[in-house]
Design an enzyme around this catalytic site. Structure first.
Site, short mmCIF file in Angstrom:
data_model
loop_
_atom_site.label_atom_id
_atom_site.label_comp_id
_atom_site.label_asym_id
_atom_site.label_seq_id
_atom_site.Cartn_x
_atom_site.Cartn_y
_atom_site.Cartn_z
N ASP A 10 31.33 37.53 43.18
CA ASP A 10 30.18 37.55 44.08
C ASP A 10 29.04 38.26 43.34
OD1 ASP A 10 30.81 40.23 44.19
OD2 ASP A 10 30.99 40.32 46.37
N CYS A 66 34.52 41.43 42.18
CA CYS A 66 33.53 41.81 43.20
C CYS A 66 33.20 43.28 42.95
CB CYS A 66 34.03 41.52 44.61
SG CYS A 66 35.53 42.39 45.09
N THR A 68 34.56 46.02 44.23
CA THR A 68 35.78 46.82 44.10
C THR A 68 36.97 46.04 43.58
OG1 THR A 68 36.43 46.25 46.35
CG2 THR A 68 35.12 48.27 46.06
N HIS A 99 56.15 42.09 35.99
CA HIS A 99 57.05 42.15 37.16
C HIS A 99 56.61 41.26 38.32
CE1 HIS A 99 59.21 46.21 36.14
NE2 HIS A 99 59.20 45.35 35.12
N HIS A 134 62.98 39.72 38.72
CA HIS A 134 61.63 39.70 39.27
C HIS A 134 61.26 38.34 39.84
CE1 HIS A 134 61.26 43.64 37.60
NE2 HIS A 134 61.51 43.18 36.38
C1 RB5 Z 1 29.51 43.45 48.18
O1 RB5 Z 1 28.58 44.42 48.51
C2 RB5 Z 1 30.92 44.05 48.24
O2 RB5 Z 1 31.30 44.27 49.55
C3 RB5 Z 1 31.89 43.11 47.56
O3 RB5 Z 1 31.48 42.89 46.24
C4 RB5 Z 1 33.32 43.57 47.43
O4 RB5 Z 1 33.39 44.84 46.82
C5 RB5 Z 1 34.17 43.48 48.60
O5 RB5 Z 1 35.38 43.79 48.56
#
Ligand code: RB5
Length: 143
Positions: A10, A66, A68, A99, A134
Site C-alpha cells: 500500500d 505496508c 507494519t 518450519h 512440519h
Molecule cells: C496505512 O496507514 C497503514 O495502516 C497500513 O500501511 C498498514 O500498516 C496496516 O496494517
C-alpha cells in the site's frame, strides 16, 4: 529458492517495495502488483492480488509491504493456501520458511529499515522448507 516473486504494497510500504524490486531485478523475476503511487490506498486489495497470483503460480512466492506488515499478513492469511509471515529479523525469517513453509513474506516499512529488509528478503528466498513433521502441521491449517 524462489525465482518468481509477486510483490505488492500500500502507500505505507511503497518506498520499500521499490527498493526491493531494485534489489531483486538481476536475480529473480519480480511481478509488481501495485500500488503504483504513494496515494492513500487499501492494503487488502494488494494482499489479495498478490496472494491469488502466488496460488495460481506454483513455486512462486509473494512479498507484501505496508506500514507494519501486520494488516497485509492478516488479509493474506484469510486466503486458503496462503501462509503469510511478518518478519522483522533473520531468525524469524529462516524459521518461517524452514518450519511453516511461508509462501508470502510481509514487511513493515515503518518498522524495518532498508538494510535489514534486504537481508530478510534474501534469506526468505533461499531458505528451504524442511518438510517431514512440519508438513503434517501446516496441512492441519487447511482442516
Ligand atoms: C496505512 O496507514 C497503514 O495502516 C497500513 O500501511 C498498514 O500498516 C496496516 O496494517
Amino acid at each position: 529458492m524462489f525465482k518468481k516473486i509477486y510483490i505488492g504494497s500500500d502507500h505505507g510500504g511503497f518506498s520499500l517495495k521499490e527498493l526491493i524490486i531494485a534489489q531483486l531485478k538481476n536475480a529473480s523475476v519480480v511481478v509488481d502488483k501495485g500500488a503504483f503511487t504513494t496515494a492513500s490506498c487499501d492494503y487488502p486489495v494488494f494482499a489479495q492480488a498478490v496472494s491469488q497470483a502466488v496460488l495460481a503460480d506454483p513455486g512462486s512466492c509473494g512479498i507484501l509491504i505496508c506500514g507494519t506488515g501486520i494488516g497485509m499478513s492478516m488479509a493474506a492469511n484469510r486466503i486458503k493456501g496462503i501462509r503469510a509471515a511478518v518478519c522483522t529479523d533473520a531468525y524469524t525469517t529462516r524459521m518461517t520458511r524452514a518450519h511453516n513453509d511461508a509462501n508470502v513474506l510481509c514487511l513493515g516499512e515503518r518498522v524495518t529499515g532498508p538494510g535489514v529488509a534486504a537481508e530478510i528478503v534474501d534469506l526468505f528466498l533461499v531458505t528451504e522448507f524442511e518438510g517431514d513433521r512440519h508438513l503434517k502441521r501446516i496441512n492441519l491449517f487447511e482442516e
